[in-house]
Motif scaffolding. Structure first.
Motif, PDB file in Angstrom:
ATOM      1  N   CYS A  12       1.293  -9.827  -0.561  1.00  0.00           N
ATOM      2  CA  CYS A  12       1.160  -8.371  -0.489  1.00  0.00           C
ATOM      3  C   CYS A  12       1.097  -7.778   0.908  1.00  0.00           C
ATOM      4  O   CYS A  12       1.030  -6.553   1.031  1.00  0.00           O
ATOM      5  N   LEU A  23      -5.573  -2.815  -6.374  1.00  0.00           N
ATOM      6  CA  LEU A  23      -4.378  -3.544  -6.809  1.00  0.00           C
ATOM      7  C   LEU A  23      -4.680  -4.402  -8.037  1.00  0.00           C
ATOM      8  O   LEU A  23      -3.983  -4.316  -9.047  1.00  0.00           O
ATOM      9  N   GLN A  81      -0.280   1.536  -6.955  1.00  0.00           N
ATOM     10  CA  GLN A  81      -0.305   0.086  -6.666  1.00  0.00           C
ATOM     11  C   GLN A  81       0.158  -0.710  -7.890  1.00  0.00           C
ATOM     12  O   GLN A  81       0.810  -1.758  -7.759  1.00  0.00           O
ATOM     13  N   TYR A 114      -8.617   2.557  -2.286  1.00  0.00           N
ATOM     14  CA  TYR A 114      -8.582   1.771  -3.531  1.00  0.00           C
ATOM     15  C   TYR A 114      -9.341   2.395  -4.699  1.00  0.00           C
ATOM     16  O   TYR A 114      -9.408   1.774  -5.763  1.00  0.00           O
ATOM     17  N   LYS A 151       0.799  -1.226   0.000  1.00  0.00           N
ATOM     18  CA  LYS A 151       0.000   0.000   0.000  1.00  0.00           C
ATOM     19  C   LYS A 151       0.835   1.280   0.000  1.00  0.00           C
ATOM     20  O   LYS A 151       0.322   2.345  -0.341  1.00  0.00           O
TER      21      LYS A 151
END
Ligand SMILES: Cc1ncc(COP(=O)(O)O)c(C=O)c1O
Length: 322
Positions: free
Chosen positions: A309, A190, A164, A155, A62
């Protein structure tokens, strides 16, 4: 064996050029994380390349999006304001400290203690909100309406999503002949940007748990729909609705979607520990779980990568669970 989907770049709100620009902007700011080829028998029936983005500062990918946002925008005196189950908040706090601005982070009260403590340690003002991620987001917007500040969305904001996607830029340079990349999904930032980068060239498989199926439900419905996140991954993958940017990009690129169980995720965490002595948090091991549980079965010879991740969990929940 790339999927035969058309390139998404022309139809996605975040283009490949945006991702390439973010990669240049982030050069020397975030880490170029290593890839680790894990031998066949340990993880699946095929060799698996693990992209170790859990090694980023703050323990997740992130920081890419957060740093790209703060390096692209004029940040008002009130600072940057974010809502996050934890990892994005940590990333915003880290990027804010690095760029010398204040950070206000709103977290749902379901967030793990270590994530809340980590935010405070990075100098962020932490606002704990009763309820889900959505309630934390509503509270952050109310605060920003009163005090000002730059919104950082976890996001669904172009600068964040483009950042991302730089994980995919690195991965492509690090691995020859990639066929397939598996990516965990929360709000879809992502996976959307990874799909935009690889569209028409590399198959992208979105992996969610049955308790956090925001993209899976949206693909089934043909549009983003509300879900009620639950289970092991709720603090990282628990978006109540997939973001528009991720949904559009994933749809345009023909992303495949699979689900795994919480038990599959626990097993993948243990497999990663046994094979590599790496501790991934549940959301960080979710993509791998699709391989170890067989929710995605590669063809013989298929060159597969997994983005590992996130690392932010109590290690004893992984190393002690036998
Ligand atoms: C470790 C981890 N993996 C995956 C995700 C999902 O990312 P996105 O919301 O961009 O789909 C998150 C989101 O916070 C995360 O923390």
């Amino acid at each position: 064996m790339p999927s035969p989907s058309p390139p998404a770049a022309d139809r996605s709100p975040v283009s490949r050029d945006d991702v390439a620009a973010a990669a240049a902007r982030l050069d020397g700011v975030v880490r170029r994380t290593p890839v680790l080829e894990v031998e066949a028998a340990s993880l699946a029936d095929v060799p698996v390349v693990c992209k170790l983005d859990l090694l980023q500062p703050t323990g997740s990918f992130k920081v890419r999006g957060a740093a790209n946002l703060l390096l692209s925008a004029d940040v008002p005196t009130a600072g940057v304001v974010a809502a996050s189950g934890g990892n994005f908040g940590l990333a915003v706090a880290w990027a804010a400290r690095r760029t010398g601005v204040a950070a206000h982070v709103f977290v749902p009260d379901s967030s793990p203690r270590e994530k809340i403590d980590g935010l405070a340690a990075l100098g962020a003002e932490v606002h704990v909100v009763a309820g889900t991620y959505q309630q934390a987001l509503d509270a952050s917007e109310a605060w920003r309406a009163e005090h000002g500040g730059l919104q950082a969305h976890a996001y669904d904001q172009p600068e964040v999503v483009a950042g991302q996607g730089t994980c995919a830029v690195e991965l492509e340079a690090q691995v020859d002949g990639l066929d397939t990349v598996l990516v965990a999904v929360g709000g879809g930032g992502l996976v959307g940007c990874v799909a935009t980068w690889f569209a028409g060239r590399v198959r992208v498989v979105a992996v969610e748990t049955e308790g956090c199926p925001a993209l899976h439900a949206a693909l089934a419905a043909g549009e983003p729909v509300a879900v009620e996140p639950a289970g092991l991954c709720v603090s990282s993958l628990g978006a109540s609705r997939v973001g528009d940017l991720g949904f559009v990009a994933a749809t345009a690129a023909g992303v495949e979607s699979v689900l795994v169980t919480d038990e599959d995720v626990r097993a993948a965490q243990r497999r990663l520990w046994d094979a590599c002595r790496l501790v991934a948090e549940p959301g960080g091991a979710t993509a791998l779980a699709a391989l170890t549980a067989g929710a995605y079965r590669p063809a013989p010879g298929e060159r597969v990568a997994v983005i590992v991740c996130g690392a932010n969990t109590d290690p004893s929940t992984v190393t002690g669970a036998r």
